[in-house]
Enzyme design. Structure first.
Site, PDB file in Angstrom:
ATOM      1  N   GLU A   6     -12.173  -9.686  -5.123  1.00 38.30           N
ATOM      2  CA  GLU A   6     -10.754  -9.710  -4.748  1.00 38.30           C
ATOM      3  C   GLU A   6     -10.251 -11.088  -4.350  1.00 38.30           C
ATOM      4  OE1 GLU A   6      -9.439  -5.763  -2.899  1.00 38.30           O
ATOM      5  OE2 GLU A   6     -11.232  -6.272  -1.760  1.00 38.30           O
ATOM      6  N   CYS A  17     -10.202  -1.799 -10.385  1.00 36.79           N
ATOM      7  CA  CYS A  17      -9.521  -0.672  -9.750  1.00 36.79           C
ATOM      8  C   CYS A  17      -8.184  -1.067  -9.128  1.00 36.79           C
ATOM      9  CB  CYS A  17     -10.428  -0.018  -8.714  1.00 36.79           C
ATOM     10  SG  CYS A  17     -10.949  -1.153  -7.428  1.00 36.79           S
ATOM     11  N   ARG A  50     -10.180   5.048  -1.220  1.00 36.71           N
ATOM     12  CA  ARG A  50      -9.722   4.184  -0.117  1.00 36.71           C
ATOM     13  C   ARG A  50      -9.926   4.928   1.200  1.00 36.71           C
ATOM     14  NH1 ARG A  50      -5.548   2.663  -4.067  1.00 36.71           N
ATOM     15  NH2 ARG A  50      -5.493   0.416  -4.222  1.00 36.71           N
ATOM     16  N   ASN A  90      -5.233  -6.161  -7.317  1.00 39.40           N
ATOM     17  CA  ASN A  90      -4.038  -6.285  -6.459  1.00 39.40           C
ATOM     18  C   ASN A  90      -4.184  -7.491  -5.539  1.00 39.40           C
ATOM     19  OD1 ASN A  90      -3.342  -3.843  -7.564  1.00 39.40           O
ATOM     20  ND2 ASN A  90      -4.061  -2.650  -5.819  1.00 39.40           N
ATOM     21  N   ASP A  91      -5.352  -7.583  -4.929  1.00 43.56           N
ATOM     22  CA  ASP A  91      -5.575  -8.721  -4.037  1.00 43.56           C
ATOM     23  C   ASP A  91      -5.922  -9.974  -4.816  1.00 43.56           C
ATOM     24  OD1 ASP A  91      -5.077  -7.989  -1.351  1.00 43.56           O
ATOM     25  OD2 ASP A  91      -6.743  -6.581  -1.487  1.00 43.56           O
ATOM     26  N   HIS A  94       0.808  -1.222   0.000  1.00 41.81           N
ATOM     27  CA  HIS A  94       0.000   0.000   0.000  1.00 41.81           C
ATOM     28  C   HIS A  94       0.837   1.267   0.000  1.00 41.81           C
ATOM     29  CE1 HIS A  94      -3.347  -2.732   0.673  1.00 41.81           C
ATOM     30  NE2 HIS A  94      -3.989  -1.811  -0.004  1.00 41.81           N
ATOM     31  N   ARG A 135     -15.207   3.140  -0.815  1.00 39.33           N
ATOM     32  CA  ARG A 135     -15.091   1.778  -0.286  1.00 39.33           C
ATOM     33  C   ARG A 135     -15.174   1.817   1.237  1.00 39.33           C
ATOM     34  NH1 ARG A 135      -9.855  -1.613  -1.658  1.00 39.33           N
ATOM     35  NH2 ARG A 135      -8.835  -0.175  -0.236  1.00 39.33           N
ATOM     36  N   ARG A 141       1.476 -10.094  -1.741  1.00 37.20           N
ATOM     37  CA  ARG A 141       1.767  -8.884  -2.535  1.00 37.20           C
ATOM     38  C   ARG A 141       2.851  -8.020  -1.905  1.00 37.20           C
ATOM     39  NH1 ARG A 141      -3.917  -5.513  -1.982  1.00 37.20           N
ATOM     40  NH2 ARG A 141      -2.721  -3.621  -2.307  1.00 37.20           N
TER      41      ARG A 141
END
Ligand code: PEP
Ligand code: MG
Length: 755
Positions: free
Chosen positions: A603, A674, A468, A626-627, A361, A504, A637
């Protein structure tokens, strides 16, 4: 044997420089194995030779002088085969070759094992004996295990050059390889940040005022001594005399004749107290840990504890403000999103984190802020870098310390080229993203900070695909209230209205921690994360949902709420029920506001397979690639060691992405993506071909993605997709798409995303 192994590794770890480390290795291995010779040869990559680096038993006078060609002699043979070679009589082996000066004529038995780090042979560890006999299996196993454990330490020591920590010399020009974190090149000065009260990561700094530094140190020692005396007094009637004597021993250790004296001596050479203390403590710890006697060995832990206490005192009484240079490249062992706030934005030009990877992140946030970042530079000697000049290449993931004039010129040129590329894309800002054959793609942005808003609008964002919200929670020292949240969400909605804004719900857990709500877990990415936390804490969820809905009062922006980390249908149903309840209550309170759309982040693999059932229940889907990539490929990750395996172009990932679009569309629901993947122009071409309705990305990547999609026809993109869907590996797929991009005249854009 395990015990010996552990001790050797500890000693080598504490050695501080390469020569010392290798010397300890050959000495300890020779005595542990009861053999006559132990030597280390290291590969000099530039000269393509093995260099005789350390020995016990052979001629020490030729250390550093004797070299072997690649593949030359038995050492070269071990390196070439990258596996151990165990010979009863080396003299009879056809590859044997004597180097006269080394003096190995009389030795017959030979066992050589390669030292391998990240698949590369760094050198060869050799033991020899006069007797003609094969080393037995347990000896071979010992040497292999030791070599595997030492490879990382040797790689690290080598990366540090022939530096001695104690001399704290300047670094030579060195290149360190990590991973691309956020694109861009930064030329600046390293500022190392380090966790408080931890002995291992304190950077070496120079000081001018020696007497003041000594005073600071002595005060910390005195305070620590007072604390120890107090504890001893309090426990006096509960402990036996021999236990109480330990407190006396601690007090003595802190005397001028022991640890304190050594620290002061280093301070007198111009080093600040914190690193001087750490160095001395580490030396003492290593000495104790190398002792045979178990009781004495354990005293190492006591010294470490003592050192940590003094360090904590030293740090708490040190009121000097950290002054960041105007071109700060922030360097840390494990940078976290909150560290970004440590440096004033106008001074921060780059970031380097020893741990983590491009999808951590902190890297995502850095990319949003346009700060070039390199992650996962495992061999970086952070302690030696404070105040040193460096270049970081956030495209390739590399760092150059003490760059030469030529390197500076080369990178200044890249900075210029990049600026020109960005400038050239400016004209696209107000254009809608339509392919040459008329297909419209919506390009949205991911946001987190208010600072993202202006930049996003400036780059032509058509909506927010992911806000986020946890970033706001991370900046606080307690959960923000409903009203605090409402005000900030409202600013976001106002800035983007009438565009769609997807907020989110709180996604903490994994690598996103709140200081005031610690979650300690063995396996945090598979633990209490995202929706799992907020459904268990409806009070947090409800306050956030209410804040989001109420924020829209009087604006009537198109608010969408998305739910992170959903892995089963019941989570969707429960969350929706809570959202419905919140909305009904708000309406009942007399607030006139539109009902928000609700969507789910896809995800985890389970959500891919249930995408249709999920889509049926909600207004939209949004893939968090990403996840999704990490969970599909079982690749953390954040773990730089397996970052090579984190492949967005993996055929299984592409199939899943396609399946999710089809599921959403079968239910006539919109779908976006996203994750970072959407901001990669080559990946964006595939996503467009899969018919994603929205691509949401860091605003920095938006102009490049727009350029790519406005250049490549949908028809062509579909052809590319058809072709790659038949390929079976990620590298082949990525190379093919990049090649097609180059053919379409997008070479500079592909180059600009060199990762
Ligand atoms: C994702 O997982 O792709 C995503 C967008 O969420 P985050 O990166 O915040 O986990
Ligand atoms: Mg995610």
């Amino acid at each position: 044997m395990l015990d010996v192994l552990r001790r050797v590794v500890q000693e080598v770890n504490a050695a501080g420089d390469l020569t010392k480390a290798l010397d300890i290795i050959v000495d300890r291995v020779r005595s542990a194995m009861g053999t006559e010779v132990c030597s280390v040869y290291l590969l000099d990559e530039e000269r393509k030779k093995y260099v005789f680096m350390a020995t016990r038993g052979l001629n020490p006078a030729v250390i550093g002088k004797v070299t072997l060609e690649l593949g030359e002699g038995l050492v070269g043979y071990v390196g070439e085969r990258a596996e151990p070679i165990n010979l009863k009589d080396a003299q009879k082996h056809p590859r044997n070759r004597y180097v006269a000066e080394i003096g190995e004529e009389k030795y017959h038995s030979f066992l050589g094992v390669p030292i391998i780090h990240h698949r590369k042979v760094l050198g060869v560890l050799v033991v020899q004996q006069q007797k003609t006999r094969r080393y037995d299996e347990s000896e071979e196993a010992f040497l292999i295990t030791l070599s595997a454990q030492l490879a990382g330490v040797i790689a690290h020591a080598r990366a540090t050059g022939s530096l001695s920590l104690s001399e704290s010399k300047d670094l030579p020009v060195s290149i360190f390889e990590g991973m691309a974190g956020a694109p861009g090149v930064a030329i600046g000065t390293a500022a190392v940040i380090f966790p408080q009260a931890q002995l291992d990561n304190i950077p070496i700094r120079k000081i001018r005022n020696v007497p003041k530094e000594i005073k600071l140190f002595k005060k910390a020692v005195e305070t620590t001594k007072d604390e120890i005396r107090n504890t001893s007094r309090k426990l006096a009637d509960r402990l036996r005399p021999e236990e109480l004597a330990l407190f006396e021993a601690y007090l003595h250790m802190l005397d001028d004749s022991a640890i304190s004296g050594e620290v002061v001596a280093r301070i007198k050479q111009g080093e600040w107290a914190q690193s001087a203390l750490c160095h001395v403590i580490q030396e003492h710890v290593a000495m104790f840990e190398a002792m045979e006697d178990e009781y004495l060995r354990e005293r190492g832990a006591d010294i470490r504890d003592l050192g940590t206490r003094v360090l904590a005192r030293l740090q708490s009484s040190d009121t000097r403000k950290v002054r960041f240079p105007k071109d700060t490249i922030l360097v840390g062992e494990e940078l976290a999103p909150a560290d970004l706030a440590a440096v004033p934005r106008d001074k921060l030009v780059g970031l380097v984190s020893v741990k983590g990877s491009g999808t951590s992140h902190v890297a995502i946030l850095a990319e949003a802020l346009g700060v070039p970042t390199v992650m996962g530079v495992e061999d970086l000697p952070t302690q030696l870098l404070d105040g040193k000049p460096m270049i970081i290449d956030g495209f390739q993931g590399s760092i150059i310390t003490y760059p030469s004039k030529e390197q500076l010129a080369y990178y200044r040129n890249i900075v210029k080229e990049e600026a020109m590329l960005v400038e050239g894309l400016e004209e696209l800002k107000d254009k809608r993203c339509i392919t040459p054959d008329g297909h419209r793609v919506r390009l949205w942005v991911n946001t987190g900070l208010m600072a993202d808003v202006a930049r996003s609008l400036d780059r032509g964002a058509e909506g927010v695909g992911l806000y986020r919200t946890e970033v706001l929670f991370m900046m606080k020292d307690a959960f923000p209230t409903e009203e605090e949240q409402r005000i900030i969400y409202r600013e976001h909605l106002l800035a983007f209205a009438p565009k769609m804004v997807t907020m989110r719900t709180l996604d903490i857990g994994g690598d996103k921690a709140l200081s005031y709500f610690p979650i300690k877990e063995e396996n945090p990415f598979l633990g209490w994360r995202g929706i799992r936390v907020t459904l268990d804490h409806p009070e947090i969820f409800i306050a956030q949902i209410r804040a989001m809905i109420r924020a829209n009062e009087g604006i009537d922006a198109h608010l969408r709420i998305s739910l992170p980390m959903v892995s089963c249908i019941s989570e969707v149903d429960e969350a929706k029920a809570l959202i419905d309840k919140c909305y009904a209550e708000i309406v009942e309170e007399g607030v006139k506001v539109k009902k928000p759309d609700v969507g789910v982040m896809i995800e985890v693999p389970a959500a891919v397979y249930q995408a249709r059932e999920i889509a049926r229940r909600v207004d939209f889907l949004s893939v968090g690639s990403n996840d999704l990539v990490q969970y599909m490929l079982a690749v953390d990750r954040n773990n730089s060691r397996v970052a090579e395996l984190y492949q967005e172009f993996h055929p299984a990932v592409l199939q899943a992405l396609k399946q999710v679009v089809d599921s959403a569309h079968a239910e006539k629901k919109g779908i976006g993506i996203c994750g970072e993947m959407a901001g990669n122009p080559s990946a964006a071409v595939l996503l467009m071909a899969m018919e994603y309705d929205v691509l949401s990305m860091n605003s920095i990547n938006l102009p490049m993605v727009k350029k790519a999609l406005m250049t490549i026809e949908l028809k062509k993109a579909k052809k590319i997709l058809n072709k790659v869907m038949k390929m079976d590996n990620a590298h082949q797929i990525k190379d093919y798409v990049d090649e097609q991009m180059r053919k379409a005249g997008l070479g500079q854009i592909v180059r600009s995303r060199r990762n």
